[in-house]
Write an enzyme that holds these catalytic residues in place. Sequence first.
Site, PDB file in Angstrom:
ATOM      1  N   LYS A 192      35.967  57.929  27.337  1.00 12.27           N
ATOM      2  CA  LYS A 192      35.937  56.726  28.173  1.00 12.27           C
ATOM      3  C   LYS A 192      37.138  56.711  29.105  1.00 12.27           C
ATOM      4  O   LYS A 192      38.268  57.032  28.697  1.00 12.27           O
ATOM      5  CB  LYS A 192      35.935  55.491  27.270  1.00 12.27           C
ATOM      6  CG  LYS A 192      35.763  54.158  27.985  1.00 12.27           C
ATOM      7  CD  LYS A 192      35.691  53.035  26.963  1.00 12.27           C
ATOM      8  CE  LYS A 192      35.405  51.680  27.604  1.00 12.27           C
ATOM      9  NZ  LYS A 192      35.273  50.612  26.579  1.00 12.27           N
ATOM     10  N   SER A 238      31.249  47.932  26.767  1.00 14.51           N
ATOM     11  CA  SER A 238      31.756  48.541  27.980  1.00 14.51           C
ATOM     12  C   SER A 238      31.856  50.063  27.909  1.00 14.51           C
ATOM     13  O   SER A 238      32.107  50.711  28.929  1.00 14.51           O
ATOM     14  CB  SER A 238      33.142  47.953  28.303  1.00 14.51           C
ATOM     15  OG  SER A 238      34.084  48.295  27.294  1.00 14.51           O
ATOM     16  N   SER A 271      32.160  46.747  22.271  1.00 11.75           N
ATOM     17  CA  SER A 271      31.925  47.730  23.320  1.00 11.75           C
ATOM     18  C   SER A 271      31.557  49.128  22.838  1.00 11.75           C
ATOM     19  O   SER A 271      31.250  49.996  23.654  1.00 11.75           O
ATOM     20  CB  SER A 271      33.153  47.822  24.235  1.00 11.75           C
ATOM     21  OG  SER A 271      33.278  46.644  24.994  1.00 11.75           O
TER      22      SER A 271
END
Length: 386
Positions: free
Chosen positions: A32, A109, A133
């Site tokens: 990420k 996310s 997330s």
Amino acid sequence: MRDPWNAFMPYPDADVGHAAIGPLSGLRLAVKDLFDVAGYPTAAGNAAVLAASGIKTSTAPLVQTLLDTGACFVGKTNTDELAYSLIGGDIHFGMPINPRDPDLIPGGSSSGSAVAVAAGLADVGLGTDTSGSIRLPAAVNGLIGWRPTHGGLNNRALRPLAPNFDVPGFMTRSLEPMAAVMSAVGMHAASDRPQSILIPEDIFATIDDAVADQMIASLRSAGIPVREVGAISWLNLDELAWAFTTILQREAWESNRSLLERSMHAIAPDIAARLLSGSRLSEEEVLEARRIREQFSKEIDRLFGEDVLVALPTLAAKPPRRDAAPRCLAAFRSACIKLLCLSGLSGCPQLALPIARPGGNISLSLLGKRGADRMLLDVAKLLRVE
């Protein structure tokens, strides 16, 4: 790498070395874009952050641990802007496409890491989980999602959102690579098993009866006693979600205050509005939210002192379409936070996993005491899952 799913950030490739031999050898790692990786910028889903980032000269310790145990880095992945959403969209870099159903949101996310794993472009997706997330995109994409015990993994060189809730975590397509990842980051096999698995009736009553029955049937397949309890807290889900959201908003504002002051125009209006809401909270509201969090944490500690696990639905509702109206997306986010906040408020680990059923998959979660991360995985191996 060809990426029709918009899982990865469009960065030029840089050489990121890894150990030739190790427990994660042969596993492709997607990271990420909140973690620093030497040779790459870190954008956190925001163009202004990207412009100010520069090329990093060192790698986040957790990422380096994965590389040193044999994982092969394949790219940095898209994230919701500033990691402050559960939907998976981003006005700067676009919304990744859900490989299981392109009409649905990918969840966020950690959207890009989830999509990369679900699409077969990576074997391990490294993400973060503040309000869900990792668990939510794992559920939407049919993956295993692990939110570790808060503070259990190194989070240096990771851009914060709400430090009292932020944790790094992982997504995989099956339990075997997740077990390898847990071992690589120091979560070794557990020798104990819980005496029982608790089914909170108040939570399971909020989901479809057929789905609840399928989850409970899967839990009974583990050979561990299953007990139904009315609730796991004297506090109701609305109170817990309010406390969680209040603390989250205050900390998210504090983490991004300088960015707001410097470049508010570069932040999506809905994200900016949520950040600013944190600045308007009174000290009395924040103190009350922290009091509720402390009370809930003590209740959960007492509960887990009985050597139990808690089973939960991962999602509170079906994922919406990617073109759904903003109010529908907001309603989905709010509904899911009522379940996803329990791990954040308590600091306890949670493992989300898909269960096969006619018409598609559902996601079941196991919540355990702090430090019981590996036990969750060991119990998951006993369940009838996909």
